[in-house]
Scaffold this motif. Structure first.
Motif, PDB file in Angstrom:
ATOM      1  N   TRP A 112       0.846  -1.194   0.000  1.00  0.00           N
ATOM      2  CA  TRP A 112       0.000   0.000   0.000  1.00  0.00           C
ATOM      3  C   TRP A 112       0.881   1.243   0.000  1.00  0.00           C
ATOM      4  N   ILE A 113       0.595   2.161  -0.934  1.00  0.00           N
ATOM      5  CA  ILE A 113       1.334   3.423  -1.024  1.00  0.00           C
ATOM      6  C   ILE A 113       0.351   4.573  -1.197  1.00  0.00           C
ATOM      7  N   GLY A 114       0.810   5.777  -0.895  1.00  0.00           N
ATOM      8  CA  GLY A 114      -0.010   6.975  -1.039  1.00  0.00           C
ATOM      9  C   GLY A 114       0.695   8.034  -1.861  1.00  0.00           C
ATOM     10  N   PRO A 115       0.148   9.232  -1.872  1.00  0.00           N
ATOM     11  CA  PRO A 115       0.688  10.315  -2.699  1.00  0.00           C
ATOM     12  C   PRO A 115       2.141  10.693  -2.409  1.00  0.00           C
ATOM     13  N   GLU A 116       2.659  10.308  -1.252  1.00  0.00           N
ATOM     14  CA  GLU A 116       4.054  10.630  -0.929  1.00  0.00           C
ATOM     15  C   GLU A 116       5.053   9.687  -1.603  1.00  0.00           C
ATOM     16  N   ASP A 117       4.583   8.573  -2.161  1.00  0.00           N
ATOM     17  CA  ASP A 117       5.454   7.585  -2.800  1.00  0.00           C
ATOM     18  C   ASP A 117       6.054   8.139  -4.084  1.00  0.00           C
ATOM     19  N   ARG A 118       7.291   7.778  -4.382  1.00  0.00           N
ATOM     20  CA  ARG A 118       7.992   8.318  -5.567  1.00  0.00           C
ATOM     21  C   ARG A 118       7.323   7.911  -6.870  1.00  0.00           C
ATOM     22  N   TRP A 119       6.800   6.671  -6.952  1.00  0.00           N
ATOM     23  CA  TRP A 119       6.132   6.251  -8.177  1.00  0.00           C
ATOM     24  C   TRP A 119       4.802   6.972  -8.358  1.00  0.00           C
ATOM     25  N   TRP A 120       4.081   7.152  -7.267  1.00  0.00           N
ATOM     26  CA  TRP A 120       2.824   7.919  -7.321  1.00  0.00           C
ATOM     27  C   TRP A 120       3.129   9.320  -7.858  1.00  0.00           C
ATOM     28  N   ARG A 121       4.138   9.977  -7.285  1.00  0.00           N
ATOM     29  CA  ARG A 121       4.500  11.349  -7.710  1.00  0.00           C
ATOM     30  C   ARG A 121       4.940  11.382  -9.172  1.00  0.00           C
ATOM     31  N   PHE A 122       5.699  10.368  -9.599  1.00  0.00           N
ATOM     32  CA  PHE A 122       6.157  10.313 -10.987  1.00  0.00           C
ATOM     33  C   PHE A 122       4.961  10.283 -11.942  1.00  0.00           C
ATOM     34  N   PHE A 123       4.000   9.401 -11.687  1.00  0.00           N
ATOM     35  CA  PHE A 123       2.857   9.282 -12.586  1.00  0.00           C
ATOM     36  C   PHE A 123       1.918  10.475 -12.487  1.00  0.00           C
ATOM     37  N   ALA A 124       1.899  11.152 -11.347  1.00  0.00           N
ATOM     38  CA  ALA A 124       1.033  12.326 -11.165  1.00  0.00           C
ATOM     39  C   ALA A 124       1.657  13.599 -11.742  1.00  0.00           C
ATOM     40  N   THR A 125       2.933  13.555 -12.082  1.00  0.00           N
ATOM     41  CA  THR A 125       3.607  14.758 -12.596  1.00  0.00           C
ATOM     42  C   THR A 125       4.267  14.488 -13.946  1.00  0.00           C
ATOM     43  N   VAL A 126       5.422  13.858 -13.922  1.00  0.00           N
ATOM     44  CA  VAL A 126       6.215  13.640 -15.138  1.00  0.00           C
ATOM     45  C   VAL A 126       5.409  12.914 -16.212  1.00  0.00           C
ATOM     46  N   TRP A 127       4.714  11.848 -15.813  1.00  0.00           N
ATOM     47  CA  TRP A 127       3.979  11.032 -16.792  1.00  0.00           C
ATOM     48  C   TRP A 127       2.893  11.847 -17.496  1.00  0.00           C
ATOM     49  N   LEU A 128       2.342  12.845 -16.818  1.00  0.00           N
ATOM     50  CA  LEU A 128       1.330  13.705 -17.446  1.00  0.00           C
ATOM     51  C   LEU A 128       1.949  14.648 -18.476  1.00  0.00           C
ATOM     52  N   TRP A 129       3.211  15.008 -18.280  1.00  0.00           N
ATOM     53  CA  TRP A 129       3.871  15.913 -19.228  1.00  0.00           C
ATOM     54  C   TRP A 129       4.314  15.198 -20.496  1.00  0.00           C
ATOM     55  N   VAL A 130       4.498  13.890 -20.453  1.00  0.00           N
ATOM     56  CA  VAL A 130       5.011  13.157 -21.610  1.00  0.00           C
ATOM     57  C   VAL A 130       3.921  12.408 -22.379  1.00  0.00           C
ATOM     58  N   VAL A 131       2.683  12.835 -22.249  1.00  0.00           N
ATOM     59  CA  VAL A 131       1.575  12.154 -22.933  1.00  0.00           C
ATOM     60  C   VAL A 131       1.870  11.946 -24.425  1.00  0.00           C
ATOM     61  N   PRO A 132       2.371  12.945 -25.160  1.00  0.00           N
ATOM     62  CA  PRO A 132       2.628  12.716 -26.590  1.00  0.00           C
ATOM     63  C   PRO A 132       3.708  11.664 -26.861  1.00  0.00           C
ATOM     64  N   LEU A 133       4.551  11.385 -25.891  1.00  0.00           N
ATOM     65  CA  LEU A 133       5.649  10.432 -26.060  1.00  0.00           C
ATOM     66  C   LEU A 133       5.366   9.059 -25.451  1.00  0.00           C
ATOM     67  N   ARG A 134       4.212   8.876 -24.849  1.00  0.00           N
ATOM     68  CA  ARG A 134       3.930   7.641 -24.111  1.00  0.00           C
ATOM     69  C   ARG A 134       4.071   6.385 -24.969  1.00  0.00           C
ATOM     70  N   ARG A 135       3.540   6.400 -26.160  1.00  0.00           N
ATOM     71  CA  ARG A 135       3.622   5.186 -27.006  1.00  0.00           C
ATOM     72  C   ARG A 135       5.063   4.786 -27.235  1.00  0.00           C
ATOM     73  N   VAL A 136       5.911   5.748 -27.555  1.00  0.00           N
ATOM     74  CA  VAL A 136       7.323   5.473 -27.815  1.00  0.00           C
ATOM     75  C   VAL A 136       8.007   4.986 -26.545  1.00  0.00           C
ATOM     76  N   ILE A 137       7.721   5.633 -25.410  1.00  0.00           N
ATOM     77  CA  ILE A 137       8.325   5.237 -24.134  1.00  0.00           C
ATOM     78  C   ILE A 137       7.923   3.808 -23.774  1.00  0.00           C
ATOM     79  N   LEU A 138       6.633   3.511 -23.843  1.00  0.00           N
ATOM     80  CA  LEU A 138       6.162   2.166 -23.506  1.00  0.00           C
ATOM     81  C   LEU A 138       6.700   1.111 -24.463  1.00  0.00           C
ATOM     82  N   TRP A 139       6.822   1.450 -25.740  1.00  0.00           N
ATOM     83  CA  TRP A 139       7.405   0.540 -26.718  1.00  0.00           C
ATOM     84  C   TRP A 139       8.855   0.244 -26.332  1.00  0.00           C
TER      85      TRP A 139
END
Length: 146
Positions: A112-139
């Protein structure tokens, strides 16, 4: 094993949350991958008590009646713009009144993790900025894993 209609189940869940209770449920679907994985991870949801903001994971009901749990990409005067972590197309504007719950914690890989977790913060911030690049990143990540 008893089967329950999904719409009936989620309607009941919505009522329980509206009464001020927190509810845990297992993730179903792949739209929140890679942060949350189908049938592996769980979420703890509750009634929103603060204004909704960018990065929040929210549970809402579309005008069609469909229930969705995704992340807020933008909060604008006309409504919320929402996207799943595995998606590249943003939905919106979504009426904030459609949101009945916010994700308070997640059980990711058994922990169990909450908003203070590093992965939670990554997806709530950085991951939102790279939406146009997500397909390439996931590939690329898929190629590295294989």
């Amino acid at each position: 094993m008893r089967t329950i209609d999904t719409q009936a189940y989620l309607s009941t869940l919505k009522e329980v949350v509206n009464e001020g209770n927190d509810v845990s449920l297992i993730i179903s679907g792949g739209s929140m991958s890679p942060f949350l994985v189908h049938h592996r991870d769980s979420i703890l949801i509750g009634k929103p008590t603060e204004p909704l903001k960018r990065g929040d994971m929210v549970f809402y009901q579309r005008a069609t009646g469909q229930y969705v749990m995704h992340r807020i990409r933008w909060v604008k005067p006309e409504g919320l713009y929402i996207i799943g972590d595995a998606q590249t197309v943003t939905e919106g504007p979504v009426n904030p009144k459609w949101v009945f719950a916010i994700v308070k914690k997640v059980q990711r890989k058994g922990k169990w993790i909450g908003p203070e977790d590093r992965w939670w913060r990554f997806f709530a911030t950085v991951w939102l900025w790279v939406v146009p690049l997500r397909r390439v990143i996931l590939w690329g990540v898929g190629k590295i894993k294989n």
